[in-house]
Motif scaffolding. Structure first.
Motif, PDB file in Angstrom:
ATOM      1  N   ASP A   1     -14.739  79.547  88.277  1.00  0.00           N
ATOM      2  CA  ASP A   1     -14.173  80.775  87.838  1.00  0.00           C
ATOM      3  C   ASP A   1     -14.200  81.028  86.330  1.00  0.00           C
ATOM      4  O   ASP A   1     -14.430  81.695  85.374  1.00  0.00           O
ATOM      5  N   THR A   2     -14.014  79.529  85.436  1.00  0.00           N
ATOM      6  CA  THR A   2     -14.319  79.673  84.054  1.00  0.00           C
ATOM      7  C   THR A   2     -15.732  80.298  83.703  1.00  0.00           C
ATOM      8  O   THR A   2     -15.765  80.978  82.689  1.00  0.00           O
ATOM      9  N   ILE A   3     -16.705  79.551  84.296  1.00  0.00           N
ATOM     10  CA  ILE A   3     -17.917  79.935  83.792  1.00  0.00           C
ATOM     11  C   ILE A   3     -18.452  81.384  84.096  1.00  0.00           C
ATOM     12  O   ILE A   3     -18.991  82.240  83.208  1.00  0.00           O
ATOM     13  N   LEU A   4     -18.192  81.841  85.293  1.00  0.00           N
ATOM     14  CA  LEU A   4     -18.425  83.428  85.718  1.00  0.00           C
ATOM     15  C   LEU A   4     -17.516  84.044  84.581  1.00  0.00           C
ATOM     16  O   LEU A   4     -17.955  85.140  84.395  1.00  0.00           O
ATOM     17  N   GLN A   5     -16.294  83.814  84.530  1.00  0.00           N
ATOM     18  CA  GLN A   5     -15.431  84.595  83.660  1.00  0.00           C
ATOM     19  C   GLN A   5     -16.155  84.789  82.302  1.00  0.00           C
ATOM     20  O   GLN A   5     -16.259  85.696  81.655  1.00  0.00           O
ATOM     21  N   TYR A   6     -16.496  83.601  81.756  1.00  0.00           N
ATOM     22  CA  TYR A   6     -17.039  83.467  80.380  1.00  0.00           C
ATOM     23  C   TYR A   6     -18.516  84.438  80.497  1.00  0.00           C
ATOM     24  O   TYR A   6     -18.542  85.211  79.573  1.00  0.00           O
ATOM     25  N   VAL A   7     -19.141  84.193  81.416  1.00  0.00           N
ATOM     26  CA  VAL A   7     -20.407  84.997  81.352  1.00  0.00           C
ATOM     27  C   VAL A   7     -19.904  86.803  81.520  1.00  0.00           C
ATOM     28  O   VAL A   7     -20.592  87.494  80.823  1.00  0.00           O
ATOM     29  N   GLU A   8     -19.274  86.888  82.056  1.00  0.00           N
ATOM     30  CA  GLU A   8     -18.500  88.351  82.608  1.00  0.00           C
ATOM     31  C   GLU A   8     -18.191  88.826  81.428  1.00  0.00           C
ATOM     32  O   GLU A   8     -18.230  90.196  81.021  1.00  0.00           O
ATOM     33  N   ASN A   9     -17.358  88.197  80.376  1.00  0.00           N
ATOM     34  CA  ASN A   9     -16.644  88.837  79.292  1.00  0.00           C
ATOM     35  C   ASN A   9     -17.662  88.587  77.909  1.00  0.00           C
ATOM     36  O   ASN A   9     -16.972  89.328  76.977  1.00  0.00           O
ATOM     37  N   ASN A  10     -18.604  87.830  77.972  1.00  0.00           N
ATOM     38  CA  ASN A  10     -19.117  87.521  76.650  1.00  0.00           C
ATOM     39  C   ASN A  10     -20.677  87.569  76.387  1.00  0.00           C
ATOM     40  O   ASN A  10     -21.157  87.796  75.300  1.00  0.00           O
ATOM     41  N   VAL A  11     -21.390  87.549  77.773  1.00  0.00           N
ATOM     42  CA  VAL A  11     -22.865  87.617  77.520  1.00  0.00           C
ATOM     43  C   VAL A  11     -23.332  88.830  77.054  1.00  0.00           C
ATOM     44  O   VAL A  11     -24.204  88.886  76.218  1.00  0.00           O
ATOM     45  N   LEU A  12     -22.675  89.924  77.370  1.00  0.00           N
ATOM     46  CA  LEU A  12     -23.145  91.370  77.073  1.00  0.00           C
ATOM     47  C   LEU A  12     -22.204  91.895  76.234  1.00  0.00           C
ATOM     48  O   LEU A  12     -20.862  91.562  76.467  1.00  0.00           O
ATOM     49  N   PRO A  13     -22.328  92.585  75.273  1.00  0.00           N
ATOM     50  CA  PRO A  13     -21.413  93.459  74.579  1.00  0.00           C
ATOM     51  C   PRO A  13     -20.695  94.245  75.377  1.00  0.00           C
ATOM     52  O   PRO A  13     -21.261  94.678  76.291  1.00  0.00           O
ATOM     53  N   ALA A  14     -19.468  94.676  75.137  1.00  0.00           N
ATOM     54  CA  ALA A  14     -18.685  95.632  76.057  1.00  0.00           C
ATOM     55  C   ALA A  14     -19.478  96.845  76.091  1.00  0.00           C
ATOM     56  O   ALA A  14     -19.397  97.436  77.267  1.00  0.00           O
ATOM     57  N   SER A  15     -20.119  97.658  75.100  1.00  0.00           N
ATOM     58  CA  SER A  15     -20.552  98.651  75.234  1.00  0.00           C
ATOM     59  C   SER A  15     -21.920  98.723  76.141  1.00  0.00           C
ATOM     60  O   SER A  15     -22.397  99.878  76.637  1.00  0.00           O
ATOM     61  N   GLU A  16     -22.422  97.598  76.598  1.00  0.00           N
ATOM     62  CA  GLU A  16     -23.563  97.612  77.526  1.00  0.00           C
ATOM     63  C   GLU A  16     -23.386  97.120  78.824  1.00  0.00           C
ATOM     64  O   GLU A  16     -24.061  97.159  79.752  1.00  0.00           O
ATOM     65  N   ARG A  17     -22.047  96.948  79.225  1.00  0.00           N
ATOM     66  CA  ARG A  17     -21.831  96.206  80.622  1.00  0.00           C
ATOM     67  C   ARG A  17     -21.570  97.396  81.441  1.00  0.00           C
ATOM     68  O   ARG A  17     -22.130  96.987  82.680  1.00  0.00           O
ATOM     69  N   ALA A  18     -21.428  98.683  81.180  1.00  0.00           N
ATOM     70  CA  ALA A  18     -21.409  99.556  82.245  1.00  0.00           C
ATOM     71  C   ALA A  18     -22.596  99.693  82.747  1.00  0.00           C
ATOM     72  O   ALA A  18     -22.752 100.060  84.084  1.00  0.00           O
ATOM     73  N   PHE A  19     -23.846  99.766  82.221  1.00  0.00           N
ATOM     74  CA  PHE A  19     -25.210  99.917  82.656  1.00  0.00           C
ATOM     75  C   PHE A  19     -25.979  98.846  82.897  1.00  0.00           C
ATOM     76  O   PHE A  19     -26.763  98.744  83.846  1.00  0.00           O
ATOM     77  N   ASN A  20     -25.575  97.590  82.209  1.00  0.00           N
ATOM     78  CA  ASN A  20     -26.325  96.396  82.530  1.00  0.00           C
ATOM     79  C   ASN A  20     -25.528  95.236  83.036  1.00  0.00           C
ATOM     80  O   ASN A  20     -26.179  94.106  82.854  1.00  0.00           O
ATOM     81  N   GLN A  21     -24.641  95.181  83.659  1.00  0.00           N
ATOM     82  CA  GLN A  21     -23.664  94.079  84.382  1.00  0.00           C
ATOM     83  C   GLN A  21     -23.148  94.568  85.647  1.00  0.00           C
ATOM     84  O   GLN A  21     -22.493  95.573  85.687  1.00  0.00           O
ATOM     85  N   VAL A  22     -23.434  93.752  86.712  1.00  0.00           N
ATOM     86  CA  VAL A  22     -23.031  94.181  87.969  1.00  0.00           C
ATOM     87  C   VAL A  22     -22.242  92.679  88.403  1.00  0.00           C
ATOM     88  O   VAL A  22     -22.822  91.783  88.417  1.00  0.00           O
TER      89      VAL A  22
END
Length: 351
Positions: free
Chosen positions: A32-53
């Motif tokens: 959970d810790t690793i997945l949460q870190y990737v989800e919240n940090n790898v992409l800027p918030a502005s790019e997550r809507a289009f580029n994070q699934v």
């Protein structure tokens, strides 16, 4: 390539990011810790809507995951695909087969292997797989280990928990004394997620640099420093019937937070360790601590208990515990309450 949770998190925080991660195992905290870190940090918030699934195993398929992974990012150099609860993928077990079964619907192991060998440039695929790890003898596990970053998390043994707690507390800028560590470990158990939840309660209420004591555990975690399984064990070693009954009464008044099944389980684990001490007297203290799976600094307490309870008595006590366990499940219990069952058990142990 096999890695550790700590190494993966350190690499992610430094910007060293791999194309594929497979985080598996029986300790969900690190997954959970690793997945949460990737989800919240790898992409800027502005790019997550289009580029994070974010996908969930019960709602998708292996082919569906790979479709997302192979799609191109929009207005970004990266695309992140996170798969949570991958153990619930209906067709994931097909991937462990050496070749697809003829005439049977399911995931073709070759399509996943092909992606492992040739991942989509710019895509970061992170898969969390909880529970029993993949069979290391099968090609699926071998290929993941070869072409991706693979982490296998394991539950802590009882003897590893105190050191883990001390390290975790130190990393957060605090210290903790031995009594508080024992109290927390004895009452919370070995599940890291539960331990971190309880420790976070302390960190919220205590200034950085504080040394955590039993009083802090009692106040902020909700574990009584006088009425807990650890104190009950000490009262049994001293053969103090009055204190044993006071603790039993305390547990009986709050069965929701002190379930009898947990108390019985704790007593069984305690006396099982004492029995192991009797059967391994020839070992030095470090080896003995390893055998009974406790931290060396509390071994002396178990050895003191072994001096009070000879091997024959310990075997008898374990039989009493089995009987109490049956009573707690309604077998030969009559009209006894949970508190009464515990009191009878403690009386038998002491006498």
């Amino acid at each position: 390539m096999a890695s550790t949770p700590e190494t993966v998190l350190a690499d992610l925080k430094s910007g060293k990011i791999a194309p594929i991660y497979f985080i598996q195992g029986e300790e969900p905290y690190y997954i959970d810790t690793i997945l949460q870190y990737v989800e919240n940090n790898v992409l800027p918030a502005s790019e997550r809507a289009f580029n994070q699934v974010v996908l969930y195993g019960k709602d998708t398929t292996v082919a569906g995951i790979l479709d997302h992974a192979r799609s191109f990012s929009m207005f970004s150099d990266r695309k992140v695909v996170i798969v949570k609860e991958a153990q619930e993928l209906k067709d994931f077990k097909d991937l462990e087969k050496e070749k697809p079964a003829k005439g049977k619907a399911g995931a073709n192991p070759n399509i996943f292997e092909a992606y492992l060998k040739n991942p989509q440039p710019g895509t970061i695929l992170v898969i969390g797989y909880k529970g029993k790890p993949l069979d290391a003898r099968k090609s699926l596990s071998t290929n993941i280990d070869k072409y991706a970053v693979m982490v296998t998390t394991k539950k802590l043994y009882d003897n590893q928990v105190p050191a883990w707690v001390e390290g975790f507390v130190k990393d957060r800028g605090y210290a903790i004394d031995a009594k508080a560590t024992n109290m927390l470990c004895e009452n919370v158990g070995t599940e890291i997620s539960r331990l971190t939840n309880e420790l976070d309660k302390l960190f919220i209420n205590l200034p950085a640099g504080t040394t955590v004591t039993a009083e802090h555990i009692s106040k902020y975690v909700g574990i009584s420093k006088d009425y807990n399984i650890f104190e009950l064990q000490k009262a049994l070693v001293k053969k103090d019937p009055e204190k044993c009954m006071r603790i039993a009464n305390y547990f009986g008044k709050d069965p929701k937070n002190n379930p009898l099944v947990v108390i019985i389980g704790g007593l069984y684990a305690y006396f099982s360790k004492i029995l192991l001490i009797h059967y391994n007297k020839q070992l030095d203290d470090n080896s003995l601590a390893t055998v009974i799976k406790v931290h060396p600094f509390i071994l002396k307490e178990y050895k003191a208990a072994a001096a009070v309870y000879p091997a024959g008595k310990v075997l008898q006590v374990i039989q009493y515990i089995f009987e109490a366990d049956l009573n707690s499940k309604g077998v030969n219990a009559g009209n006894l309450s949970e508190a009464d069952i515990l009191k009878v058990l403690l009386f038998k142990i002491i006498h």
